[in-house]
Scaffold this active site. Structure first.
Site, PDB file in Angstrom:
ATOM      1  N   ASP A 107      13.890  12.096   3.343  1.00  0.00           N
ATOM      2  CA  ASP A 107      12.648  12.099   2.568  1.00  0.00           C
ATOM      3  C   ASP A 107      12.697  10.956   1.550  1.00  0.00           C
ATOM      4  OD1 ASP A 107      10.530  12.570   0.868  1.00  0.00           O
ATOM      5  OD2 ASP A 107      10.891  14.729   0.700  1.00  0.00           O
TER       6      ASP A 107
ATOM      7  N   LYS B 227      12.046  -2.228  -7.034  1.00  0.00           N
ATOM      8  CA  LYS B 227      11.326  -2.182  -5.748  1.00  0.00           C
ATOM      9  C   LYS B 227      12.165  -2.873  -4.665  1.00  0.00           C
ATOM     10  CE  LYS B 227       8.302  -3.627  -2.436  1.00  0.00           C
ATOM     11  NZ  LYS B 227       8.523  -4.603  -1.351  1.00  0.00           N
TER      12      LYS B 227
ATOM     13  N   HIS C 112      11.395 -16.727   3.156  1.00  0.00           N
ATOM     14  CA  HIS C 112      10.353 -15.926   3.790  1.00  0.00           C
ATOM     15  C   HIS C 112       9.554 -16.710   4.809  1.00  0.00           C
ATOM     16  CE1 HIS C 112       9.643 -12.374   0.812  1.00  0.00           C
ATOM     17  NE2 HIS C 112      10.769 -12.294   1.459  1.00  0.00           N
TER      18      HIS C 112
ATOM     19  N   GLU D  62       8.885  -4.992   6.588  1.00  0.00           N
ATOM     20  CA  GLU D  62       8.846  -6.256   5.833  1.00  0.00           C
ATOM     21  C   GLU D  62       9.857  -7.259   6.378  1.00  0.00           C
ATOM     22  OE1 GLU D  62       8.726  -5.723   1.555  1.00  0.00           O
ATOM     23  OE2 GLU D  62       9.663  -7.683   1.241  1.00  0.00           O
TER      24      GLU D  62
HETATM   25  C1  MEV Z   1      10.004  -8.019  -2.257  1.00  0.00           C
HETATM   26  O1  MEV Z   1       9.734  -6.988  -1.337  1.00  0.00           O
HETATM   27  C2  MEV Z   1      11.128  -7.611  -3.173  1.00  0.00           C
HETATM   28  C3  MEV Z   1      11.405  -8.599  -4.316  1.00  0.00           C
HETATM   29  O2  MEV Z   1      10.234  -8.838  -5.078  1.00  0.00           O
HETATM   30  C4  MEV Z   1      12.464  -7.941  -5.183  1.00  0.00           C
HETATM   31  C5  MEV Z   1      12.748  -8.674  -6.470  1.00  0.00           C
HETATM   32  O3  MEV Z   1      11.864  -9.371  -6.988  1.00  0.00           O
HETATM   33  O4  MEV Z   1      13.868  -8.495  -6.973  1.00  0.00           O
HETATM   34  C6  MEV Z   1      11.880  -9.934  -3.813  1.00  0.00           C
END
Ligand code: MEV
Length: 428
Positions: free
Chosen positions: A284, A268, A382, A83
């Site tokens: 892992d 995430k 981004h 990413e």
């Molecule tokens: C994107 O890979 C991760 C985010 O969505 C994490 C977040 O929203 O805190 C930017």
């Protein structure tokens, strides 16, 4: 010799070969290590020994995160991730934390939990008492099963008993073996140990043993990282004071504390960093993912793994705690050539140190994400990186990628068709 600094100004502007040379100088990588980074890390033939039915390998970009200072020590952190923005973001956040002294991190002992499921006992209460009265015998038997771990200072630490008077299949007893796996992730050792003690448990309880397997909710193997970002470091070019940004970040974190929909995304983002370190070091990452999310729900509601708040000095304080079953020996850590080089770059001696750095990366990754979300929005940063990927997808090669990406961003039209047109025009 002067202490090495993980501040690498201008690193991102170097060519890939120059970056490898810089990291090689930094970490003492030899020619063979550099060849691993620049060539094919894992030969297909070797992949054939690692899994069944192998037909090749699947490569990911490997980068190093800069600016990390963990427990007073500079580290370059290898991260494998597809990413865009992850490396740039985490390095930015590490720089913010560095201004406040970097990350302070700690770990519990590397204790894994192995589970033995017992059914069909004549009496649940008597079964519980029998296991409790024979803890030492069970621990001795567990230690007998893996001399290696015991020799390295690990081994059985305790036995716990969890009765479930009601389950969909009737009364059940789960015996937990707490087992210190030292510098290994330890799945093999703990699985061997629970398989070894299962017949003993069946005998003691008069029951029938079914599952014998580790738990990925390794909540006795926790890593914590903390940092304080001085408020002034958070001020924005548009004049927004750092104190306001710190408050916005606190609010962003609060949403993840109360709302599982946000917590999933928040966590995430943390795992973007944590997984990338796990993958780079041959650990892992599915186990770590499972543990992190289960831990995030430990109080009955899924919530944030981090806490960010404005401290009494007006600065931003952040903390993360999560289970981190990572190792520096065993598994793929020493088998995968790139993982071996990644561990060399990190230069850490123990699994506990690796867990501390990984926790710091998770905290930094989260800071970068919620700072961006609470201020400029995530798309802003981004855009350029996304444009590079679009340029690549359109067929741009080395020298052209930056140029085409720049044009796409300037036009605010980041689409593959437009990239193709631009490529056509510039190479005509
Ligand atoms: C994107 O890979 C991760 C985010 O969505 C994490 C977040 O929203 O805190 C930017």
């Amino acid at each position: 010799m002067a202490e090495k600094s993980s501040r690498l100004p201008g690193f991102y502007k170097l060519s890939l070969e120059e970056r490898v040379a810089t990291v090689a100088g930094w970490a003492g990588l030899d020619e063979a290590d550099q060849a691993v980074l620049l060539g094919q890390g894992l030969p297909a033939a070797q992949a054939g020994y690692m899994i069944e039915n192998a037909i090749g390998t699947f490569a990911l970009p490997l980068g190093v995160a800069a600016n990390f200072l963990v427990n007073g020590r500079d580290v370059l952190v290898p991260m494998a991730v597809e990413e865009p923005s992850v490396l740039a973001a985490v390095s930015h956040a590490a720089k913010l934390a560095r201004a406040g002294g970097g990350f302070q991190a700690e770990t519990t002992e590397p204790i894994m939990i192995g589970q033995v499921q017992v059914l069909d006992m004549p009496d649940l209460v008597t079964a519980v008492q029998a296991v409790q009265a024979n803890k030492q015998r069970l621990m001795d038997a567990a230690d007998e099963s893996s001399h290696n771990i015991v020799r390295r200072g690990g081994g059985a630490r305790d036995v716990e008993v969890c009765p479930f008077p009601e389950s969909p299949v009737g009364p059940m007893l789960v015996v937990h073996l707490l087992y210190d796996t030292r510098d290994a992730m330890g799945a093999n050792a703990i699985n061997t140990a629970v398989e070894a003690i299962a017949p003993l448990i069946a005998g003691l309880t008069g029951g029938r043993v079914n599952l014998r397997i580790l738990s990925n909710l390794c909540d006795r193997r926790l890593a914590t990282a903390r940092c304080t970002v001085p408020a002034e470091e958070l001020s924005l070019p548009d004049g927004t004071p750092g104190a306001s940004v710190a408050r916005l970040i606190e609010e962003a974190n609060a949403l993840a504390v109360v709302d599982p929909y946000r917590a999933a995304t928040h966590n995430k983002g943390i795992m973007n960093g944590v997984d990338a370190v796990c993958i780079a070091t041959g650990n892992d990452w599915r186990a770590v993912e499972a543990g992190a999310h289960a831990y995030a729900a430990r109080n009955g509601a899924y919530s944030s793994l981090t806490d960010w708040h404005v401290d009494e000095n007006g600065d931003l304080f952040g903390e993360i705690t999560l289970p981190l079953a990572v190792g520096v020996v065993g598994g793929a850590t020493k088998v995968h050539p790139t993982a071996r080089v990644a561990l060399k770059i990190l230069g850490l001696a123990t699994a506990e140190e690796l867990a501390q750095v990984t926790a710091a990366v998770g905290l930094a990754q989260n800071l970068a994400a919620i700072k961006a979300l609470a201020t400029t929005g995530i798309q802003h940063g981004h855009m350029r990186l996304h444009a590079r990927q679009v340029a690549l997808a359109a067929g741009a090669r080395d020298g052209q990628v930056e140029q085409i990406a720049g044009l796409l961003v300037a036009e605010k039209n980041i689409r593959v068709e437009r990239a193709r047109e631009l490529l056509h025009q510039t190479s005509a």
